[in-house]
Each structure stands twice: as C-alpha cells, then as structure tokens.
Design a protein around this motif. Structure first.
Motif, short mmCIF file in Angstrom:
data_model
loop_
_atom_site.label_atom_id
_atom_site.label_comp_id
_atom_site.label_asym_id
_atom_site.label_seq_id
_atom_site.Cartn_x
_atom_site.Cartn_y
_atom_site.Cartn_z
N GLU A 179 0.84 -1.19 0.00
CA GLU A 179 0.00 0.00 0.00
C GLU A 179 0.88 1.24 0.00
O GLU A 179 2.06 1.17 0.36
CB GLU A 179 -0.92 0.01 1.23
N PRO A 180 0.34 2.39 -0.41
CA PRO A 180 1.15 3.62 -0.34
C PRO A 180 1.65 3.87 1.08
O PRO A 180 0.93 3.64 2.06
CB PRO A 180 0.16 4.71 -0.78
N VAL A 181 2.89 4.32 1.20
CA VAL A 181 3.43 4.62 2.52
C VAL A 181 2.77 5.89 3.05
O VAL A 181 2.28 6.73 2.30
CB VAL A 181 4.96 4.80 2.46
N GLU A 182 2.75 6.01 4.37
CA GLU A 182 2.16 7.20 4.97
C GLU A 182 3.11 8.37 4.77
O GLU A 182 4.33 8.20 4.76
CB GLU A 182 1.90 6.98 6.46
N GLY A 223 11.00 -0.88 9.16
CA GLY A 223 11.53 -2.16 8.72
C GLY A 223 11.26 -2.50 7.28
O GLY A 223 11.65 -3.57 6.82
N ARG A 224 10.59 -1.62 6.54
CA ARG A 224 10.27 -1.86 5.14
C ARG A 224 11.06 -0.91 4.24
O ARG A 224 11.36 0.21 4.63
CB ARG A 224 8.77 -1.70 4.89
N ILE A 246 9.59 -1.55 -4.85
CA ILE A 246 9.72 -0.73 -3.64
C ILE A 246 8.86 0.51 -3.78
O ILE A 246 8.99 1.25 -4.76
CB ILE A 246 11.20 -0.34 -3.42
N PRO A 247 7.97 0.80 -2.83
CA PRO A 247 7.16 2.02 -2.91
C PRO A 247 8.04 3.27 -2.82
O PRO A 247 9.17 3.22 -2.33
CB PRO A 247 6.22 1.91 -1.71
N ALA A 282 4.85 4.40 -12.91
CA ALA A 282 5.24 3.53 -11.79
C ALA A 282 4.10 2.59 -11.41
O ALA A 282 2.97 3.01 -11.20
CB ALA A 282 5.66 4.38 -10.60
N GLY A 283 4.43 1.31 -11.30
CA GLY A 283 3.45 0.34 -10.84
C GLY A 283 3.42 0.21 -9.34
O GLY A 283 2.47 -0.35 -8.78
N VAL A 284 4.45 0.72 -8.66
CA VAL A 284 4.48 0.71 -7.20
C VAL A 284 3.77 1.95 -6.67
O VAL A 284 3.64 2.95 -7.38
CB VAL A 284 5.94 0.68 -6.68
#
Length: 265
Positions: A47-50, A114-115, A147-148, A183-185
């Motif tokens: 999911e999109p990062v905050e 951690g991501r 990687i987002p 971008a697909g991420v």
C-alpha cells in the motif's frame, strides 16, 4: 597527455560527473554493503506509505500571501530534516548517469518501519535537469524492485537559466512526469514548502499528494502572475489569494488529499 583532466577515470571524477552513486573508503565497504543488503532484502509495502508528519507547528495561513511567506521562510524545515526524521536508515543514490548531479535533489532507498522505501526529495532550490533525471532513474529502479516511493516537493520551480536549457530541462522534466505516471508501485508525495509550477508538479503523485501547513502550490509564483497580468508589484499578495495557493485551498480543490499535522510531542 599534458592537457588531460587529472580527475579523469578516477572514482572521484566519476562521482562528480554523476556516473556513480558513492565513493566508499575500503574500510567502510563491508558496513555499506551490509546496509544495502538489509534494505534490498527488507519487506515491501503493498500500500502507499504514509506521508511524513509536518516538522513545523504553524497555524493555517489566513491568506495566500501568508502561505507564500511561510513556505519561503529561511528557517522552515527542509528535505534533509524530513528524511532524517522519517527513515531509520537511508542510503543515497546520486547522479543522472549523463554527466551531472544536482545537490538540490536527494534520492535513495531507506528503511521505514523495517520496510524498504525509495525517495526523491527536492531541497528548496530551483531543480536542475540532472535532478529530474536522477529522480526518474531512482523511481524506475524502485519500480523494478517493487519498492514504494516517497517524493518530497519543495522548489520555486525548475531551473530556467541558459545552462539548464542546454542540459535539456524540458525533456528531463517530462521524463520525471513519465516515471511517476508509469510507476506500478505506490507513490506518495508530501509538499513541504514551495510548489512552483511544473517543476514541482513533476514529482507529485496523482491522487496521493499531501501538504504541510507551511507550504503552497501554484502554477506560477504570485509575483510573476501579477507581472503577466500587468499588475503593479504591490498587487502580488492579492494575486496570491486569487491563485488559491493555501494548503486548505489545495485540499478543497482536490489537488491534495489532506494537510498533515505535526507528530504528537
């Protein structure tokens, strides 16, 4: 030959020309390699990062000109401070692989919770073609690795001097637009200061752009808009109101999803 560049074919020369990401002393190579393995082996967010929390606790601007003044304040937090607060570890990627690097664009991959998260961040200067090419390169790399991406927008606009034109400013900006669009991420954007024209829009994620209370976004700076409209310079503040550049205006217009608050103390 006597006229050869003494830096030619050296690692430092390649770094200065934007062809390598870092020059690492031999003693530090094991630690740097270990950090990269940690980042590249880390889980990916699906999911999109905050977006990062705002670093300045300021009141919402009452007028458009207030928004412009807050975004231009010399003491306002810049990209480096946001990246340091957001990432547990970040590793830089630098250079456009075409002979240049822009110190006003910070790019790389880091760890957040951690991501792995990639980033491209403007530093408040007029972004140069090398900056856009570097951002596009990193966004495409992140896309290949799953990687987002987080982008931080902060520029009065793209550099428009003769050197920038000779370096291909238009194609470089278009390439950044294309990288974000293709971008697909997930791509998340936070506007942290000035959002000037297409130079800022090139890094803005469609549908997932957020703003801080001390930022503004505009198709053109209020002073330039007033000049184009043949208004006297003193009408720039009124023009800023008409441009609807305040963070709350951007949310109301649907340009931004929301205004991010400061982190709880």
């Amino acid at each position: 030959p006597a006229d050869a560049d003494p830096a030619a074919y050296t690692a430092e020369g390649q770094y200065a020309a934007g062809h390598v990401d870092a020059v690492v002393p031999a003693a530090e190579l094991p630690a740097v390699l270990g950090d990269w393995l940690r980042v590249l082996a880390a889980p990916r967010a699906t999911e999109p990062v905050e977006p990062p929390a705002a670093l300045a606790d300021v009141a919402p601007p009452k007028t458009g000109w207030d928004a412009v003044r807050q975004a231009r304040h010399p003491g306002r937090p810049r990209a480096g401070a946001y990246l340091d607060a957001y990432f547990e570890l970040r590793l830089p990627l630098r250079g456009d692989r075409a002979g240049a690097a822009d110190p006003g664009m910070l790019c790389g991959i880091g760890l957040r919770g951690g991501r792995a998260v990639a980033y491209a961040a403007q530093c408040g200067t007029a972004t140069r073609p090398a900056g856009y090419r570097t951002a596009a390169r990193v966004i495409r790399l992140a896309d290949r690795l799953g990687i987002p991406v987080l982008t931080l927008v902060d520029t009065p606009g793209a550099a428009n001097d003769a050197a920038a034109e000779h370096a291909g400013a238009g194609p470089a900006i278009a390439d950044a637009f294309a990288a974000v669009a293709a971008a697909g991420v997930p791509v998340t954007t936070l506007l942290i200061g000035e959002g000037g024209s297409g130079g800022a829009l090139a890094l803005a994620a469609p549908g997932n752009t957020w703003v801080t209370p001390d930022s503004y976004f505009s198709v053109i700076a209020p002073e330039l808009a007033a000049a184009i409209l043949k208004r006297p310079a003193e009408q720039a503040p009124a023009t800023a109101d008409q441009l609807r550049v305040r963070p709350q205006d951007l949310v109301a217009l649907g340009v931004a999803r929301g205004v991010v608050p400061p982190a709880p103390s």
